[in-house]
Motif scaffolding. Structure first.
Motif, PDB file in Angstrom:
ATOM      1  N   SER A 107      32.961  33.229  47.282  1.00  0.00           N
ATOM      2  CA  SER A 107      34.143  34.043  46.961  1.00  0.00           C
ATOM      3  C   SER A 107      35.042  33.313  45.966  1.00  0.00           C
ATOM      4  CB  SER A 107      34.955  34.319  48.226  1.00  0.00           C
ATOM      5  OG  SER A 107      34.267  35.199  49.068  1.00  0.00           O
ATOM      6  N   ARG A 147      36.057  34.097  41.770  1.00  0.00           N
ATOM      7  CA  ARG A 147      37.470  34.207  41.350  1.00  0.00           C
ATOM      8  C   ARG A 147      37.819  33.132  40.340  1.00  0.00           C
ATOM      9  NH1 ARG A 147      36.549  36.519  46.086  1.00  0.00           N
ATOM     10  NH2 ARG A 147      38.039  37.962  47.067  1.00  0.00           N
ATOM     11  N   THR A 149      30.924  41.531  45.054  1.00  0.00           N
ATOM     12  CA  THR A 149      32.167  40.918  44.570  1.00  0.00           C
ATOM     13  C   THR A 149      32.260  41.061  43.058  1.00  0.00           C
ATOM     14  OG1 THR A 149      31.986  39.341  46.393  1.00  0.00           O
ATOM     15  CG2 THR A 149      33.590  38.841  44.693  1.00  0.00           C
ATOM     16  N   ARG A 160      33.050  44.895  42.143  1.00  0.00           N
ATOM     17  CA  ARG A 160      34.378  45.419  42.482  1.00  0.00           C
ATOM     18  C   ARG A 160      35.471  44.651  41.737  1.00  0.00           C
ATOM     19  NH1 ARG A 160      32.031  45.895  48.115  1.00  0.00           N
ATOM     20  NH2 ARG A 160      31.159  48.001  48.145  1.00  0.00           N
ATOM     21  N   SER A 169      39.451  45.229  52.916  1.00  0.00           N
ATOM     22  CA  SER A 169      38.504  44.711  51.931  1.00  0.00           C
ATOM     23  C   SER A 169      39.192  43.781  50.944  1.00  0.00           C
ATOM     24  CB  SER A 169      37.842  45.865  51.170  1.00  0.00           C
ATOM     25  OG  SER A 169      37.155  45.353  50.036  1.00  0.00           O
ATOM     26  N   ALA A 170      38.777  42.512  50.976  1.00  0.00           N
ATOM     27  CA  ALA A 170      39.329  41.532  50.028  1.00  0.00           C
ATOM     28  C   ALA A 170      38.871  41.861  48.617  1.00  0.00           C
ATOM     29  CB  ALA A 170      38.876  40.135  50.410  1.00  0.00           C
ATOM     30  N   GLN A 171      37.712  42.485  48.503  1.00  0.00           N
ATOM     31  CA  GLN A 171      37.215  42.831  47.165  1.00  0.00           C
ATOM     32  C   GLN A 171      38.090  43.900  46.542  1.00  0.00           C
ATOM     33  OE1 GLN A 171      33.086  43.777  47.800  1.00  0.00           O
ATOM     34  NE2 GLN A 171      32.502  41.633  47.991  1.00  0.00           N
ATOM     35  N   ARG A 192      40.568  37.970  53.490  1.00  0.00           N
ATOM     36  CA  ARG A 192      40.623  36.664  52.813  1.00  0.00           C
ATOM     37  C   ARG A 192      41.568  36.711  51.614  1.00  0.00           C
ATOM     38  NH1 ARG A 192      34.355  36.037  51.774  1.00  0.00           N
ATOM     39  NH2 ARG A 192      34.434  37.084  53.781  1.00  0.00           N
ATOM     40  N   ILE A 210      33.202  38.504  59.046  1.00  0.00           N
ATOM     41  CA  ILE A 210      32.273  39.606  58.749  1.00  0.00           C
ATOM     42  C   ILE A 210      30.934  39.095  58.192  1.00  0.00           C
ATOM     43  CG2 ILE A 210      33.298  40.045  56.437  1.00  0.00           C
ATOM     44  CD1 ILE A 210      32.215  42.867  58.711  1.00  0.00           C
ATOM     45  N   ASP A 211      30.982  38.104  57.305  1.00  0.00           N
ATOM     46  CA  ASP A 211      29.738  37.622  56.694  1.00  0.00           C
ATOM     47  C   ASP A 211      28.917  36.756  57.649  1.00  0.00           C
ATOM     48  OD1 ASP A 211      30.391  38.937  54.342  1.00  0.00           O
ATOM     49  OD2 ASP A 211      31.377  37.194  53.468  1.00  0.00           O
ATOM     50  N   LYS A 259      26.880  46.407  53.677  1.00  0.00           N
ATOM     51  CA  LYS A 259      26.749  45.112  52.999  1.00  0.00           C
ATOM     52  C   LYS A 259      25.429  45.109  52.224  1.00  0.00           C
ATOM     53  CE  LYS A 259      30.645  43.349  54.308  1.00  0.00           C
ATOM     54  NZ  LYS A 259      31.692  43.105  53.296  1.00  0.00           N
TER      55      LYS A 259
HETATM   56  C1  S3P Z   1      34.209  39.079  49.710  1.00  0.00           C
HETATM   57  C2  S3P Z   1      34.800  39.920  50.615  1.00  0.00           C
HETATM   58  C3  S3P Z   1      34.068  40.540  51.719  1.00  0.00           C
HETATM   59  C4  S3P Z   1      32.786  39.782  52.025  1.00  0.00           C
HETATM   60  C5  S3P Z   1      32.000  39.493  50.793  1.00  0.00           C
HETATM   61  C6  S3P Z   1      32.810  38.653  49.818  1.00  0.00           C
HETATM   62  C7  S3P Z   1      35.033  38.563  48.600  1.00  0.00           C
HETATM   63  O1  S3P Z   1      33.731  41.865  51.382  1.00  0.00           O
HETATM   64  O2  S3P Z   1      32.004  40.495  52.952  1.00  0.00           O
HETATM   65  O3  S3P Z   1      30.822  38.780  51.109  1.00  0.00           O
HETATM   66  O4  S3P Z   1      34.615  37.603  47.921  1.00  0.00           O
HETATM   67  O5  S3P Z   1      36.122  39.106  48.394  1.00  0.00           O
HETATM   68  P1  S3P Z   1      34.799  43.070  51.526  1.00  0.00           P
HETATM   69  O6  S3P Z   1      36.016  42.649  50.821  1.00  0.00           O
HETATM   70  O7  S3P Z   1      34.159  44.254  50.909  1.00  0.00           O
HETATM   71  O8  S3P Z   1      35.018  43.253  52.992  1.00  0.00           O
END
Ligand code: S3P
Length: 415
Positions: A11, A15, A84, A87, A155-157, A182, A302-303, A330
């Protein structure tokens, strides 16, 4: 005690490359993950005119083009298997006002993109996912305006895509997330000088003209670390010390759960890499018992749920996971993949609509696992297969390249 270094956090690596690409001048990213997913992000950025120079597998020098310097790509932007990449790039491109077409492999193309297209459209973007709501997703050139948005799915993405869109367009964005996800994007933006703050459960980004990053250290990936924790806890390796692993509170839900199951896991040498906390994680074999997992803690693990399911197959009693319906969208339908594969090797497991039940035992587990090309399914069952008495084969071990290309060597060395 054996010390093991881990690949860079996936992640954070995505970024770091994206923000370095839009900084002014050169940024050195140390410890960046070298994997297929991160290569997808690097490939897209390079198609947008950014120079990325790998110095060695874990170091990259990126020459940033500034917030207004990306240029449209004449070719499709291939995100491979990486959600990632797809999105976050949707947000970056929409904010930059660049026409583009995002594509991916069969698994990524089927993953939901409306969750990111809809709020971007509410900002004024011209963005259209495929008829089934996935990739290809096309973007037209538009100027965006400010956004206040409440996320439906944690969703952090999606949150990161919206923050990137606001950053690139120079507009204010407030994303209200009732369940926290996250926060690597927020931390990195703050380190780059951007005003990103909280207002209750909302994350607010204020407009800026430029960002500044000259060097960044990527912590070890705690999602990758989880596989070695599982191996050591179940007695598949001697005690291990995993060095410089990211221990961001939004990512260590699995460690908290494992501790509640009875695991001996402690943090030593706690420090930070920029805005991200890191630690050496020390783990010892432990007797584990089943547990109930659900609610607001799900995004923080989640992962790790495929690994936790495999660990639960060796714990005493029953483990129940609910509130994790996101697992179905996923890299594979991870609820189905976990349950079918646990059963295929002789463990007891049942599907729930939004989770699963696993009943632990110490019987030998044997059989063939179908990975569905999903790296985390492969690695979770790889750990089970590495335990004495078990004999598990995988149809596609090479899919680990998405997040940890050297996983099988590391697993063999650790065992
Ligand atoms: C991630 C966010 C999570 C995670 C993915 C990586 C990220 O997904 O499951 O492996 O880097 O922001 P979601 O944000 O869709 O839940």
């Amino acid at each position: 005690m054996r010390s093991v270094g881990l690949p860079g956090d996936k992640s954070i690596s995505h970024r770091a490359l994206i923000l370095a690409a839009v900084t002014e001048g050169r940024a050195r990213i140390r410890g960046v993950l070298s994997s297929a997913d991160v290569a997808s992000t690097a490939g897209v950025l390079s198609a947008l005119g950014v120079a990325l120079l790998p110095l060695d597998p874990a170091e990259m020098v990126v020459t940033g083009v500034g917030l207004r310097g990306l240029r449209a790509s004449p070719t499709d932007l291939d995100c491979g298997n990486s959600g990632t990449s797809a999105r976050l790039m949707a947000g970056l491109l929409a904010g930059a006002g660049l026409p583009a077409r995002l594509i991916g492999d069969a698994s990524l193309s089927a993953r939901p993109m409306r969750r990111v297209a809809e709020p971007l459209r509410a900002m004024g973007a011209d963005i259209t996912p495929s008829a089934s709501g996935g990739l290809p997703m096309t973007l037209g050139a538009r100027r965006l305006h400010e956004l206040v948005w409440r996320t439906e799915v944690p969703s952090a993405q999606v949150k990161s895509a919206l923050l990137l869109a606001g950053l690139m367009a120079g507009v204010r964005v407030a994303v209200d997330e009732p369940i926290a996800t996250r926060d690597h994007t927020e931390r990195m933006l703050r380190a780059a000088g951007v005003d990103v703050h909280r207002d209750g459960t909302a994350i607010v980004l204020e407009p800026t003209d430029r960002i500044a990053i000259d060097a960044l250290d990527v912590p070890g990936d705690c999602s990758s670390a989880a596989f070695l924790l599982g191996l050591a806890l179940l007695g598949g390796s001697p005690p291990l010390a995993l060095q410089d692993v990211g221990v961001n509170p939004g990512r260590i839900g699995a460690i908290e759960v494992l501790r509640r199951m009875g695991a001996s896991i402690r943090f030593e040498s706690e420090r930070s890499f920029g805005e991200e906390p890191v630690a050496t994680i020390v783990v010892e074999p432990s007797a584990l018992r089943g547990i109930t997992i659900g609610g607001a803690m799900i995004p923080a693990l989640i992962d790790e749920l495929p690994l936790l399911a495999c660990v639960a197959a060796r714990a005493e009693g029953e483990t129940v996971v609910t509130g994790a319906g996101e697992l179905r969208v996923k890299e594979s339908d991870r609820i189905r993949a976990v349950v079918e594969n646990l059963r295929a090797v002789g463990a007891e497991a049942e599907e729930l609509p939004d989770g699963f039940v696993v009943r632990g035992s110490d019987r030998p587990l044997r059989g063939m696992v179908r990975t569905h090309g999903d790296h985390r399914i492969a690695m979770a069952f790889g750990v089970l297969g590495a335990l004495k008495g078990n004999a598990i084969t995988l149809d596609d071990p090479s899919c680990v390249a998405v997040s940890w290309p050297t996983f099988w060597d590391v697993l063999r060395d650790a065992t």
